[in-house]
Design a protein around this motif. Structure first.
Motif, PDB file in Angstrom:
ATOM      1  N   SER A 162       0.827  -1.209   0.000  1.00 35.36           N
ATOM      2  CA  SER A 162       0.000   0.000   0.000  1.00 35.36           C
ATOM      3  C   SER A 162       0.860   1.258   0.000  1.00 35.36           C
ATOM      4  CB  SER A 162      -0.927   0.002   1.215  1.00 35.36           C
ATOM      5  OG  SER A 162      -0.178  -0.067   2.431  1.00 35.36           O
ATOM      6  N   LEU A 163       2.054   1.196   0.593  1.00 35.86           N
ATOM      7  CA  LEU A 163       2.961   2.340   0.560  1.00 35.86           C
ATOM      8  C   LEU A 163       3.416   2.632  -0.869  1.00 35.86           C
ATOM      9  CD1 LEU A 163       4.674   4.476   2.023  1.00 35.86           C
ATOM     10  CD2 LEU A 163       6.443   2.712   2.300  1.00 35.86           C
ATOM     11  N   ALA A 164       3.774   1.562  -1.598  1.00 32.74           N
ATOM     12  CA  ALA A 164       4.166   1.741  -2.997  1.00 32.74           C
ATOM     13  C   ALA A 164       3.011   2.276  -3.831  1.00 32.74           C
ATOM     14  CB  ALA A 164       4.662   0.412  -3.570  1.00 32.74           C
ATOM     15  N   GLU A 165       1.811   1.846  -3.503  1.00 31.65           N
ATOM     16  CA  GLU A 165       0.638   2.331  -4.219  1.00 31.65           C
ATOM     17  C   GLU A 165       0.360   3.796  -3.875  1.00 31.65           C
ATOM     18  OE1 GLU A 165      -2.965  -0.323  -4.963  1.00 31.65           O
ATOM     19  OE2 GLU A 165      -3.699   1.032  -3.410  1.00 31.65           O
ATOM     20  N   GLY A 166       0.538   4.171  -2.619  1.00 32.37           N
ATOM     21  CA  GLY A 166       0.303   5.556  -2.228  1.00 32.37           C
ATOM     22  C   GLY A 166       1.332   6.509  -2.808  1.00 32.37           C
ATOM     23  N   LEU A 167       2.580   6.054  -2.936  1.00 31.57           N
ATOM     24  CA  LEU A 167       3.625   6.887  -3.531  1.00 31.57           C
ATOM     25  C   LEU A 167       3.582   6.897  -5.054  1.00 31.57           C
ATOM     26  CD1 LEU A 167       6.640   5.903  -1.233  1.00 31.57           C
ATOM     27  CD2 LEU A 167       5.222   7.957  -1.110  1.00 31.57           C
ATOM     28  N   LYS A 168       2.664   6.116  -5.634  1.00 33.26           N
ATOM     29  CA  LYS A 168       2.488   6.049  -7.102  1.00 33.26           C
ATOM     30  C   LYS A 168       3.779   5.627  -7.798  1.00 33.26           C
ATOM     31  CE  LYS A 168      -1.131   9.585  -7.037  1.00 33.26           C
ATOM     32  NZ  LYS A 168      -2.212   8.574  -7.119  1.00 33.26           N
ATOM     33  N   LEU A 169       4.427   4.612  -7.229  1.00 32.33           N
ATOM     34  CA  LEU A 169       5.685   4.142  -7.811  1.00 32.33           C
ATOM     35  C   LEU A 169       5.473   3.431  -9.140  1.00 32.33           C
ATOM     36  CD1 LEU A 169       7.524   2.784  -4.632  1.00 32.33           C
ATOM     37  CD2 LEU A 169       7.699   5.034  -5.709  1.00 32.33           C
ATOM     38  N   LEU A 170       4.355   2.719  -9.289  1.00 32.40           N
ATOM     39  CA  LEU A 170       4.110   1.985 -10.531  1.00 32.40           C
ATOM     40  C   LEU A 170       3.900   2.940 -11.700  1.00 32.40           C
ATOM     41  CD1 LEU A 170       1.780  -0.906  -9.290  1.00 32.40           C
ATOM     42  CD2 LEU A 170       4.248  -0.911  -9.612  1.00 32.40           C
ATOM     43  N   SER A 171       3.085   3.946 -11.506  1.00 30.91           N
ATOM     44  CA  SER A 171       2.842   4.898 -12.591  1.00 30.91           C
ATOM     45  C   SER A 171       4.094   5.714 -12.904  1.00 30.91           C
ATOM     46  CB  SER A 171       1.690   5.826 -12.217  1.00 30.91           C
ATOM     47  OG  SER A 171       1.976   6.543 -11.025  1.00 30.91           O
ATOM     48  N   GLN A 172       4.886   6.044 -11.881  1.00 31.94           N
ATOM     49  CA  GLN A 172       6.124   6.778 -12.128  1.00 31.94           C
ATOM     50  C   GLN A 172       7.126   5.927 -12.901  1.00 31.94           C
ATOM     51  OE1 GLN A 172       7.643   8.293  -8.447  1.00 31.94           O
ATOM     52  NE2 GLN A 172       5.818   9.521  -8.003  1.00 31.94           N
ATOM     53  N   ALA A 173       7.204   4.631 -12.568  1.00 35.42           N
ATOM     54  CA  ALA A 173       8.102   3.744 -13.315  1.00 35.42           C
ATOM     55  C   ALA A 173       7.655   3.608 -14.762  1.00 35.42           C
ATOM     56  CB  ALA A 173       8.153   2.379 -12.638  1.00 35.42           C
ATOM     57  N   GLU A 174       6.355   3.512 -14.968  1.00 34.49           N
ATOM     58  CA  GLU A 174       5.844   3.394 -16.334  1.00 34.49           C
ATOM     59  C   GLU A 174       6.050   4.694 -17.115  1.00 34.49           C
ATOM     60  OE1 GLU A 174       2.353   0.432 -17.646  1.00 34.49           O
ATOM     61  OE2 GLU A 174       1.713   2.171 -16.501  1.00 34.49           O
ATOM     62  N   SER A 175       5.919   5.828 -16.459  1.00 38.44           N
ATOM     63  CA  SER A 175       6.160   7.108 -17.122  1.00 38.44           C
ATOM     64  C   SER A 175       7.634   7.282 -17.474  1.00 38.44           C
ATOM     65  CB  SER A 175       5.702   8.260 -16.229  1.00 38.44           C
ATOM     66  OG  SER A 175       4.320   8.157 -15.928  1.00 38.44           O
ATOM     67  N   LEU A 219      -6.658   0.941  -9.607  1.00 38.49           N
ATOM     68  CA  LEU A 219      -7.700   0.043  -9.110  1.00 38.49           C
ATOM     69  C   LEU A 219      -7.465  -0.390  -7.664  1.00 38.49           C
ATOM     70  CD1 LEU A 219      -8.282  -2.278 -12.212  1.00 38.49           C
ATOM     71  CD2 LEU A 219      -9.689  -0.353 -11.438  1.00 38.49           C
ATOM     72  N   GLY A 220      -6.314  -0.058  -7.108  1.00 37.98           N
ATOM     73  CA  GLY A 220      -6.031  -0.436  -5.728  1.00 37.98           C
ATOM     74  C   GLY A 220      -5.791  -1.917  -5.536  1.00 37.98           C
ATOM     75  N   VAL A 221      -5.177  -2.553  -6.532  1.00 39.89           N
ATOM     76  CA  VAL A 221      -4.948  -3.999  -6.449  1.00 39.89           C
ATOM     77  C   VAL A 221      -3.947  -4.331  -5.344  1.00 39.89           C
ATOM     78  CG1 VAL A 221      -4.115  -6.016  -7.721  1.00 39.89           C
ATOM     79  CG2 VAL A 221      -5.535  -4.313  -8.885  1.00 39.89           C
ATOM     80  N   LEU A 222      -2.887  -3.541  -5.225  1.00 36.34           N
ATOM     81  CA  LEU A 222      -1.851  -3.838  -4.225  1.00 36.34           C
ATOM     82  C   LEU A 222      -2.398  -3.737  -2.803  1.00 36.34           C
ATOM     83  CD1 LEU A 222       1.239  -1.990  -5.745  1.00 36.34           C
ATOM     84  CD2 LEU A 222       0.600  -4.392  -5.955  1.00 36.34           C
ATOM     85  N   SER A 223      -3.157  -2.701  -2.528  1.00 38.70           N
ATOM     86  CA  SER A 223      -3.728  -2.566  -1.190  1.00 38.70           C
ATOM     87  C   SER A 223      -4.756  -3.657  -0.899  1.00 38.70           C
ATOM     88  CB  SER A 223      -4.366  -1.183  -1.033  1.00 38.70           C
ATOM     89  OG  SER A 223      -5.365  -0.980  -2.020  1.00 38.70           O
ATOM     90  N   THR A 224      -5.477  -4.093  -1.931  1.00 39.91           N
ATOM     91  CA  THR A 224      -6.429  -5.197  -1.739  1.00 39.91           C
ATOM     92  C   THR A 224      -5.705  -6.495  -1.428  1.00 39.91           C
ATOM     93  OG1 THR A 224      -7.975  -4.121  -3.264  1.00 39.91           O
ATOM     94  CG2 THR A 224      -8.322  -6.458  -2.795  1.00 39.91           C
ATOM     95  N   LEU A 225      -4.645  -6.782  -2.155  1.00 48.38           N
ATOM     96  CA  LEU A 225      -3.855  -7.986  -1.880  1.00 48.38           C
ATOM     97  C   LEU A 225      -3.256  -7.938  -0.482  1.00 48.38           C
ATOM     98  CD1 LEU A 225      -1.966  -8.437  -5.289  1.00 48.38           C
ATOM     99  CD2 LEU A 225      -3.929  -9.744  -4.458  1.00 48.38           C
ATOM    100  N   GLU A 226      -2.831  -6.760  -0.080  1.00 46.00           N
ATOM    101  CA  GLU A 226      -2.238  -6.616   1.250  1.00 46.00           C
ATOM    102  C   GLU A 226      -3.279  -6.775   2.354  1.00 46.00           C
ATOM    103  OE1 GLU A 226       0.806  -3.378   2.165  1.00 46.00           O
ATOM    104  OE2 GLU A 226      -1.018  -2.622   3.126  1.00 46.00           O
ATOM    105  N   GLY A 227      -4.452  -6.190   2.164  1.00 46.59           N
ATOM    106  CA  GLY A 227      -5.479  -6.272   3.201  1.00 46.59           C
ATOM    107  C   GLY A 227      -6.043  -7.667   3.372  1.00 46.59           C
ATOM    108  N   THR A 228      -6.222  -8.392   2.281  1.00 50.80           N
ATOM    109  CA  THR A 228      -6.771  -9.752   2.349  1.00 50.80           C
ATOM    110  C   THR A 228      -5.708 -10.813   2.618  1.00 50.80           C
ATOM    111  OG1 THR A 228      -6.575  -9.943  -0.057  1.00 50.80           O
ATOM    112  CG2 THR A 228      -8.675  -9.154   0.827  1.00 50.80           C
ATOM    113  N   ARG A 229      -4.411 -10.434   2.592  1.00 52.19           N
ATOM    114  CA  ARG A 229      -3.309 -11.394   2.765  1.00 52.19           C
ATOM    115  C   ARG A 229      -3.433 -12.534   1.744  1.00 52.19           C
ATOM    116  NH1 ARG A 229      -1.128 -10.417   7.999  1.00 52.19           N
ATOM    117  NH2 ARG A 229      -1.443  -8.173   8.318  1.00 52.19           N
ATOM    118  N   LEU A 230      -3.809 -12.167   0.524  1.00 53.68           N
ATOM    119  CA  LEU A 230      -4.045 -13.178  -0.501  1.00 53.68           C
ATOM    120  C   LEU A 230      -2.752 -13.817  -0.980  1.00 53.68           C
ATOM    121  CD1 LEU A 230      -6.138 -14.578  -2.284  1.00 53.68           C
ATOM    122  CD2 LEU A 230      -5.892 -12.706  -3.941  1.00 53.68           C
TER     123      LEU A 230
END
Length: 394
Positions: A135-148, A311-322
């Motif tokens: 969720s930290l990586a998602e909040g810092l928008k690291l994925l979109s920054q890497a893609e940009s 879509l918040g996939v990372l935070s969902t995976l983290e919250g559900t411990r999937l």
């Protein structure tokens, strides 16, 4: 009157002698010998150049104020010698430290020994979930920054990073280093030892020469890196624990030549198998890269990393411990069957409702029951595909 050709011949002879005396295959020893020989040659070149600078003007400027000119030349040469020696010493010291690291990494790569998580320690996925790093990586928008920045899924495949990581066991090695509770302690002790030796040398020397700077940088750079690494790993793993098991029961058959025929001994033992280790052992990363699956995903969806983040996939995976749940189910011997069992019950029930057609609602009831049943079966098959392979321990 030491010429450059005689200097090069002497250096080559010393280097050949030192590398011959070093044990075969000892990359670290050869790296240190090469760095030390380079230091000797740089020191000799510095001495020769400074001597030529001092002695040359003495003869040329002898007709006009020879004493003052000679003293100025000597002072300038001393400053030039000191600065050149210090700069060369720092460079050779950095090269020595880098040479040791590269040699050690090459020896580790040649060994091809798969690292295993310490018994009782959590996996890297569990650490990421418990520390809320996804969720930290998602909040810092690291994925979109890497893609940009141009680092998309296609780039990972084009650079061959997946095969490289799998071949050199980078994922399992990093997981073992991070999750091992002794890593921060050992790295901290190593940093204190190297830093203490470096500080003791600086405190006992009035003036640091060429070889002094080689020693200072060669000891100080690894000490700094070890200290930073120990602090980072301690902050990542402090407060984490093993919440789910990822052990697998394995059967080991051994043969002992007792008597005329001998006998076979069958024993059972539990082995920890994390999801990252399984991906390397099964060659799944190479399969993904060879079949261009990441490129296919990038062609189907525009900017998949940015979409995953929005879509918040990372935070969902983290919250559900999937992720840790899939890891535990894949390591379990009966994990895939336990997941598919619900589907094996629901699908026959859906077929029965379709045939009996109670109250005329057989088709919608059958579809409503068959859909989750087929999903359970598909998930069970997927989990079995990432289960640890059977070891060859006969």
């Amino acid at each position: 009157r030491l010429t450059s050709s005689s200097l090069q011949t002497s250096v080559r002879q010393q280097l050949a002698h030192c590398t011959t005396m070093a044990p075969r295959g000892c990359g670290t020893t050869r790296a240190l010998v090469g760095a030390c020989t380079l230091a000797v040659s740089c020191k000799l070149l510095t001495d020769v150049s400074s001597s030529a600078f001092v002695l040359g003007p003495q003869h040329v400027l002898s007709h006009a104020r020879p004493t003052a000119t000679l003293q100025q030349a000597k002072v300038a040469a001393s400053f030039a010698d000191a600065s050149t020696s210090n700069l060369a010493g720092v460079s050779v010291g950095a090269m020595s430290a880098l040479g040791v690291v590269v040699a050690a990494s090459r020896v580790q790569a040649r060994s091809r020994v798969a690292a295993r998580v310490v018994k009782g320690a959590p996996s890297l996925l569990q650490v990421l979930e418990q520390k809320n790093l996804l969720s930290l990586a998602e909040g810092l928008k690291l994925l979109s920054q890497a893609e940009s920045a141009g680092l998309d899924l296609q780039t990972v495949e084009q650079l061959g990073l997946l095969k490289f990581a799998e071949k050199n066991k980078l994922l399992s090695t990093a997981e073992n280093l991070v999750t091992n509770p002794q890593t921060p302690i050992l790295w901290g002790v190593g940093s204190l030892f190297l830093g203490g030796a470096d500080a003791f040398y600086l405190a006992t020397q009035e003036q640091v020469d060429f070889f002094g700077w080689v020693l200072v940088v060669a000891l100080g750079a690894p000490a700094l890196l070890l200290a930073i690494g120990a602090l980072v790993i301690f902050s990542l793993t402090s407060g984490t624990s093993k919440l789910r098991t990822f052990s697998r029961l394995e059967t080991i058959t051994t043969y002992s030549p007792d008597g005329k025929v001998g006998k076979f001994n069958v024993t059972e033992a539990f082995r920890d198998a994390t999801l990252l280790q399984t991906l390397e052992d099964r060659g799944i990363l190479s399969f993904i890269e060879e079949n261009r699956l990441l490129t296919l995903a990038g062609s189907l969806v525009n900017k998949p990393l940015t979409l995953t983040q929005s879509l918040g996939v990372l935070s969902t995976l983290e919250g559900t411990r999937l992720l840790s749940g899939i890891e535990s189910a894949a390591a379990d011997n009966w994990g895939p069957f336990n997941i598919s069992f619900a589907g094996l019950v629901l699908v026959p029930l859906a077929l029965a409702l379709l045939l009996l057609n109670p109250f005329g609602f057989g088709l919608p009831l059958a579809l409503a029951i068959a859909a989750p049943g087929l999903l359970f079966i598909a998930v069970g098959i997927g989990v079995s595909a990432i289960s640890p392979p059977l070891p060859n321990k006969q």
